[in-house]
Design a protein around this motif. Structure first.
Motif, short mmCIF file in Angstrom:
data_model
loop_
_atom_site.label_atom_id
_atom_site.label_comp_id
_atom_site.label_asym_id
_atom_site.label_seq_id
_atom_site.Cartn_x
_atom_site.Cartn_y
_atom_site.Cartn_z
N LYS A 142 0.81 -1.22 0.00
CA LYS A 142 0.00 0.00 0.00
C LYS A 142 0.85 1.27 0.00
O LYS A 142 0.32 2.38 0.05
N GLY A 143 2.16 1.10 -0.07
CA GLY A 143 3.04 2.26 -0.09
C GLY A 143 3.06 2.93 -1.45
O GLY A 143 2.55 2.40 -2.43
N GLU A 144 3.61 4.13 -1.49
CA GLU A 144 3.76 4.84 -2.75
C GLU A 144 5.17 5.42 -2.80
O GLU A 144 5.81 5.59 -1.76
N PRO A 145 5.68 5.71 -3.99
CA PRO A 145 7.04 6.26 -4.09
C PRO A 145 7.19 7.54 -3.26
O PRO A 145 6.31 8.39 -3.26
N ARG A 146 8.30 7.64 -2.58
CA ARG A 146 8.62 8.82 -1.77
C ARG A 146 10.03 9.29 -2.15
O ARG A 146 10.83 8.55 -2.70
N CYS A 147 10.32 10.55 -1.81
CA CYS A 147 11.64 11.09 -2.16
C CYS A 147 12.00 12.22 -1.22
O CYS A 147 11.19 12.67 -0.40
N ALA A 148 13.24 12.68 -1.36
CA ALA A 148 13.68 13.93 -0.74
C ALA A 148 14.24 14.81 -1.85
O ALA A 148 15.08 14.37 -2.63
N ALA A 149 13.74 16.03 -1.95
CA ALA A 149 14.29 17.02 -2.87
C ALA A 149 15.41 17.75 -2.13
O ALA A 149 15.23 18.19 -0.99
N VAL A 150 16.57 17.89 -2.77
CA VAL A 150 17.75 18.45 -2.10
C VAL A 150 18.37 19.54 -2.98
O VAL A 150 18.50 19.37 -4.20
N VAL A 151 18.73 20.64 -2.35
CA VAL A 151 19.48 21.69 -3.05
C VAL A 151 20.70 22.07 -2.22
O VAL A 151 20.72 21.89 -1.01
N ARG A 152 21.69 22.58 -2.92
CA ARG A 152 22.82 23.23 -2.25
C ARG A 152 22.76 24.69 -2.62
O ARG A 152 22.71 25.03 -3.80
N VAL A 153 22.73 25.55 -1.61
CA VAL A 153 22.60 26.99 -1.85
C VAL A 153 23.84 27.71 -1.35
O VAL A 153 24.56 27.23 -0.46
N LYS A 154 24.05 28.89 -1.93
CA LYS A 154 25.17 29.74 -1.51
C LYS A 154 24.62 30.85 -0.63
O LYS A 154 23.79 31.67 -1.05
#
Length: 258
Positions: free
Chosen positions: A126-138
């Motif tokens: 019953k799960g669904e795809p999950r993720c983490a969005a990641v950025v590197r900022v200055k």
């Protein structure tokens, strides 16, 4: 439609004086935006933009973000928010959905130097795809910071969430670059998932109360986490008393990166 103005009072923690510690002050907002649908059942991305503009954060982690799906009439919600707030933007796709994409978003006042998405394990039926969005900022002064927006599994069985937190720990412990991890973790503070994350991260939202449902919150699901622990001081934090724009209340923390 006229919306109420959000008033905020953020109190400096006792004994904390910014003049005594040198560093960069960063204001972070984490918000599950329920694909732009408010608690009246209306599609109203401008309501989310109003919250962001009223709180004036430097970095925003957004969850339940639609991109060009049928249910939002093919709108690109993040681009709309970027246009209304004047911030840089990144969308991390978790899965294809309803003719478009669904995942997590980031808004940043700082220039984004790198962006990528971490797929997270979802093995249950019953799960669904999950993720983490990641950025590197200055940051001002040219120092670098990683910022991640994530949304963990929602099921009562914590197996997928535990696997997802383990994946996040494995990925982010590879180097010591300062990191803020924010999002809807779908877990209560005493859970194994949150305690696993706190083995690496400091919980800037630790003293805050419930965040869901937004009208009368009974569950604390939304967090802002900091790594490495020694580089951060927490100035203040707040769960905003916004009850209409989404089914979650937004969490905001003001932080000092030393």
């Amino acid at each position: 439609m006229q919306r109420p103005i959000i008033f905020m009072m953020m109190v400096l923690l006792p004994g904390f004086a910014l003049a005594q510690i040198q560093g960069q002050v960063i204001k972070v907002l984490s918000y599950n935006i329920h694909h732009g649908e408010n608690t009246r059942g209306e599609q109203d991305i401008s309501g989310i933009a109003t919250v962001i503009l009223a709180t004036n954060p430097d970095l925003v982690a957004l969850q339940e973000v639609d991109s060009c799906t049928n249910r939002v009439k093919k709108s690109n919600l993040l681009k709309e928010l970027a246009a209304q707030t004047g911030m840089y933007v990144y969308f991390g796709k978790a899965m294809s959905h309803d003719g478009g994409s669904y995942g997590n978003g980031i808004l940043s006042r700082y220039p984004i130097e790198q962006m990528y998405t971490i797929p997270l394990p979802a093995k249950s039926e019953k799960g669904e795809p999950r993720c983490a969005a990641v950025v590197r900022v200055k940051l001002p002064g040219d120092s670098l910071l990683r910022f991640a927006s994530t949304h963990l599994d929602h099921q009562e069985d914590p197996a997928d969430r535990i696997a997802q937190t383990s994946q996040l720990l494995k990925h982010f412990s590879r180097d010591s670059m300062p990191l803020i991890l924010a999002g809807d973790l779908n877990a209560e503070p005493a859970s194994k998932e949150i305690n696993t994350l706190k083995s690496l991260f400091a919980d800037a939202s630790e003293q805050l109360g419930a965040t869901w449902p937004s009208d009368t919150p009974t569950h604390k699901l939304d967090y802002i986490m900091l790594y490495p622990k020694s580089r951060w001081s927490m100035v203040n934090s707040l769960v905003l008393q916004e009850t209409v724009a989404s089914d979650h209340r937004p969490v905001i923390c003001e932080l000092l990166l030393k």
